[in-house]
Design an enzyme around this catalytic site. Structure first.
Site, PDB file in Angstrom:
ATOM      1  N   LYS A  87       0.852  -0.959  -0.467  1.00  0.00           N
ATOM      2  CA  LYS A  87      -0.130   0.200   0.288  1.00  0.00           C
ATOM      3  C   LYS A  87       0.974   0.701   0.057  1.00  0.00           C
ATOM      4  CE  LYS A  87      -3.911   1.192   2.392  1.00  0.00           C
ATOM      5  NZ  LYS A  87      -4.260   1.970   3.944  1.00  0.00           N
TER       6      LYS A  87
HETATM    7  C1  E4P Z   1      -8.007   2.828   3.417  1.00  0.00           C
HETATM    8  O1  E4P Z   1      -6.692   1.998   3.711  1.00  0.00           O
HETATM    9  C2  E4P Z   1      -7.810   3.001   5.280  1.00  0.00           C
HETATM   10  O2  E4P Z   1      -6.824   2.402   6.155  1.00  0.00           O
HETATM   11  C3  E4P Z   1      -9.486   3.754   5.677  1.00  0.00           C
HETATM   12  O3  E4P Z   1     -10.046   3.138   5.080  1.00  0.00           O
HETATM   13  C4  E4P Z   1      -8.690   4.796   6.423  1.00  0.00           C
HETATM   14  O4  E4P Z   1     -10.206   5.309   7.243  1.00  0.00           O
HETATM   15  P1  E4P Z   1     -10.643   6.627   8.572  1.00  0.00           P
HETATM   16  O5  E4P Z   1     -10.972   8.088   7.401  1.00  0.00           O
HETATM   17  O6  E4P Z   1     -11.966   5.660   8.994  1.00  0.00           O
HETATM   18  O7  E4P Z   1      -9.000   6.153   8.509  1.00  0.00           O
END
Ligand code: E4P
Length: 216
Positions: A87
């Protein structure tokens, strides 16, 4: 549409996996820190444990921001397990790194995407997934789902192979809207996935059936 769970919490991952509908897991540095995972060895072991629990793509996020460092860190993450997806944040060096990983057969998930332009760049670089953050867009007064519709339409018209992975989900409706708009994947906290189960008429209907069953 694939269902990923967005957490590093092993109990929640197990609960979602036991439902039989889980296709993968996404994590990020904040979610890992929340579980108290500290230090390189512990981080690597935590990802390995998740990979052994769930048979699907597991996104592990780099914390480097320079091209060479992202590549080095991503190679180590990818070596943990065949299901690791590296990622990478939507920054200039991140796009270069996504292209490098694409050329070297390692799948990537481009994270922190907030515009159609960013999504197009990630697709051009060959990311397996692009992650627009709908909840954070909603939080800032814009419409996160509008962006999902726009990206899904562009990817369809252009024939991009990159999958739209709806992230930062805050409620069950985000999941339903994602399905309507043709998103390929959602990544969600457990409570929003379980929220899909709920309907008061189901509860009322079941109570009546169970009551009547006693008369059978
Ligand atoms: C995406 O992969 C992120 O880990 C995540 O969805 C971020 O979400 P949040 O805005 O609730 O932190």
């Amino acid at each position: 549409m694939k269902f990923f769970i967005d957490t590093a919490n092993l109990a929640q991952i197990k609960e979602a996996n036991d439902l039989g509908i889980l296709d993968g897991v996404t994590t990020n540095p904040s979610l890992m820190a929340k579980e108290g995972v500290k230090g390189q060895d512990a981080i690597m072991q935590h990802y390995k444990t998740i990979c052994e629990m769930v048979d699907g793509d597991i996104s592990a996020e780099v914390v480097s921001t320079k091209f060479e460092d992202i590549v080095e860190e991503g190679k180590k993450l990818a070596a943990i397990h065949k299901n690791i997806v590296v990622k990478i944040p939507m920054i200039k060096d991140g796009i270069k790194a996504i292209k490098w990983f694409t050329d070297n057969g390692i799948p990537t998930n481009c994270t922190l995407v907030f515009s159609a332009g960013q999504a197009i760049l990630a697709a051009k670089a060959g990311a397996k997934y692009v992650s627009p953050f709908v909840g954070r867009i909603d939080d800032s007064g814009w419409d996160g789902m509008e962006l999902i519709g726009q990206i899904a339409q562009i990817f369809d018209i252009q024939g991009y192979k990159t999958e739209v992975l709806v992230a930062s989900i805050r409620n069950p409706n985000h999941i339903i809207r994602s399905a309507e708009l043709g998103a390929h994947v959602i990544t969600s906290p457990l409570d929003s996935i379980l929220g899909l189960l709920k309907h008061p008429l189901t509860d009322i209907g079941l109570a009546k059936f169970l009551e009547d069953a006693k008369k059978m």
